[in-house]
Write a protein that holds these residues in place. Structure first.
Motif, PDB file in Angstrom:
ATOM      1  N   PHE A  38       0.832  -1.250   0.057  1.00 26.27           N
ATOM      2  CA  PHE A  38      -0.115  -0.078  -0.014  1.00 26.27           C
ATOM      3  C   PHE A  38       1.102   1.015  -0.043  1.00 26.27           C
ATOM      4  N   GLN A  41       3.034   2.365  -3.300  1.00 29.14           N
ATOM      5  CA  GLN A  41       2.273   3.012  -4.314  1.00 29.14           C
ATOM      6  C   GLN A  41       2.612   4.707  -4.329  1.00 29.14           C
ATOM      7  N   SER A 101      -6.044  -0.176   4.259  1.00 29.98           N
ATOM      8  CA  SER A 101      -5.075  -0.157   3.325  1.00 29.98           C
ATOM      9  C   SER A 101      -4.679  -1.453   2.582  1.00 29.98           C
ATOM     10  N   ASN A 104      -7.021  -1.007  -0.339  1.00 26.80           N
ATOM     11  CA  ASN A 104      -6.575   0.258  -1.178  1.00 26.80           C
ATOM     12  C   ASN A 104      -7.495   1.670  -1.124  1.00 26.80           C
ATOM     13  N   HIS A 106      -7.380   4.797  -0.008  1.00 25.92           N
ATOM     14  CA  HIS A 106      -6.260   5.803   0.332  1.00 25.92           C
ATOM     15  C   HIS A 106      -6.820   6.803   1.320  1.00 25.92           C
TER      16      HIS A 106
END
Length: 246
Positions: A38, A41, A101, A104, A106
């Motif tokens: 995570f 990225q 996380s 995903n 954010h």
């Protein structure tokens, strides 16, 4: 002092179980992204060396001791009462962040970690106001473990925000943003540490800043040295101005 509420103590215990069990289950069952995946990225702007996250072992140990104390303490204390519900929010947030996380999410991860950090700082501030000189047992089993958690969540919030902003393409991995992040950690962490008069709050922030120094020496040497300088300033502030009460 009155008897402690059992329901509140069970809520603290459940929060600690969630905080410790969720990452263990997520890793063992390979659910979604790992925390490293995570962060990968968007960690081009500001990165912390992987070893720094070993501090969670110490934090989990402290939280387990705190939960058992909440459950077994015979009598209520002002410190116990002040931090209980804020700690439930902050500790539960540790497990919730892992799930956010992993899937995903954010911005959800940002909201969770910022609320957790703010809630824990608020609880410790209230505890300091209600009980400026707690008994050693309360320091050892309440104030110190929760101060470590609050400090780590403070620096982790800044790194998480920069990571998400970078991953979303809202900022580039420029040195200027890394400097802003380090400056924010120094100013916010220094201010809260001074207000709490807490070396244990500052310790994980210093630890994290040194993790930034190690991780960024090649890619962003200026940011690395700024992080080391910020860590030194916080260390000097703790040594020179903070009374060893907490």
């Amino acid at each position: 002092m009155s008897a402690r509420p059992l329901g509140r103590s069970l809520a603290v215990l459940l929060a600690v179980v969630v905080a410790i069990a969720v990452p263990a289950i997520q890793m063992s069952q390979h659910i979604g992204l790992s925390a490293a995946e995570f962060s990968g990225q968007g960690d081009q702007t500001l990165r912390v060396a992987g070893y720094a996250f070993s501090i969670w072992g110490l934090i989990y140990l402290g939280l387990a001791a705190y939960a058992l104390y909440q459950l077994t303490a015979a009598r209520e204390t002002p410190t116990l009462r002040a931090v209980a519900w804020p700690s439930v929010v902050a500790i539960t947030g540790c497990g919730a962040w892992i799930l956010a996380s992993a899937f995903n999410q954010h911005w959800l991860s940002v909201a969770i970690i910022v609320i957790s950090a703010a809630g824990m700082v608020a609880g410790l501030s209230r505890a300091r106001a209600d009980a400026p000189s707690p008994a050693f047992r309360d320091k050892l089993l309440i104030v110190w473990p929760l101060s470590l958690l609050a400090g780590w969540l403070t620096i982790a919030s800044a790194v998480n925000i920069l990571t998400v902003l970078t991953a979303q393409g809202l900022i580039g991995p420029d040195l200027s943003w890394a400097v802003i992040g380090i400056a924010a950690v120094l100013l916010v962490g220094g201010f809260i540490g001074w207000r709490l008069r807490s070396r244990l709050y500052l310790a994980p922030i210093v630890w994290g800043l040194m993790g930034v120094y190690v991780a960024q020496q090649v890619d962003k040497p200026i940011a690395a040295w700024l992080a080391a300088g910020a860590a030194l300033l916080l260390t000097l502030m703790a040594a020179a101005t903070l009374r060893p009460k907490r």
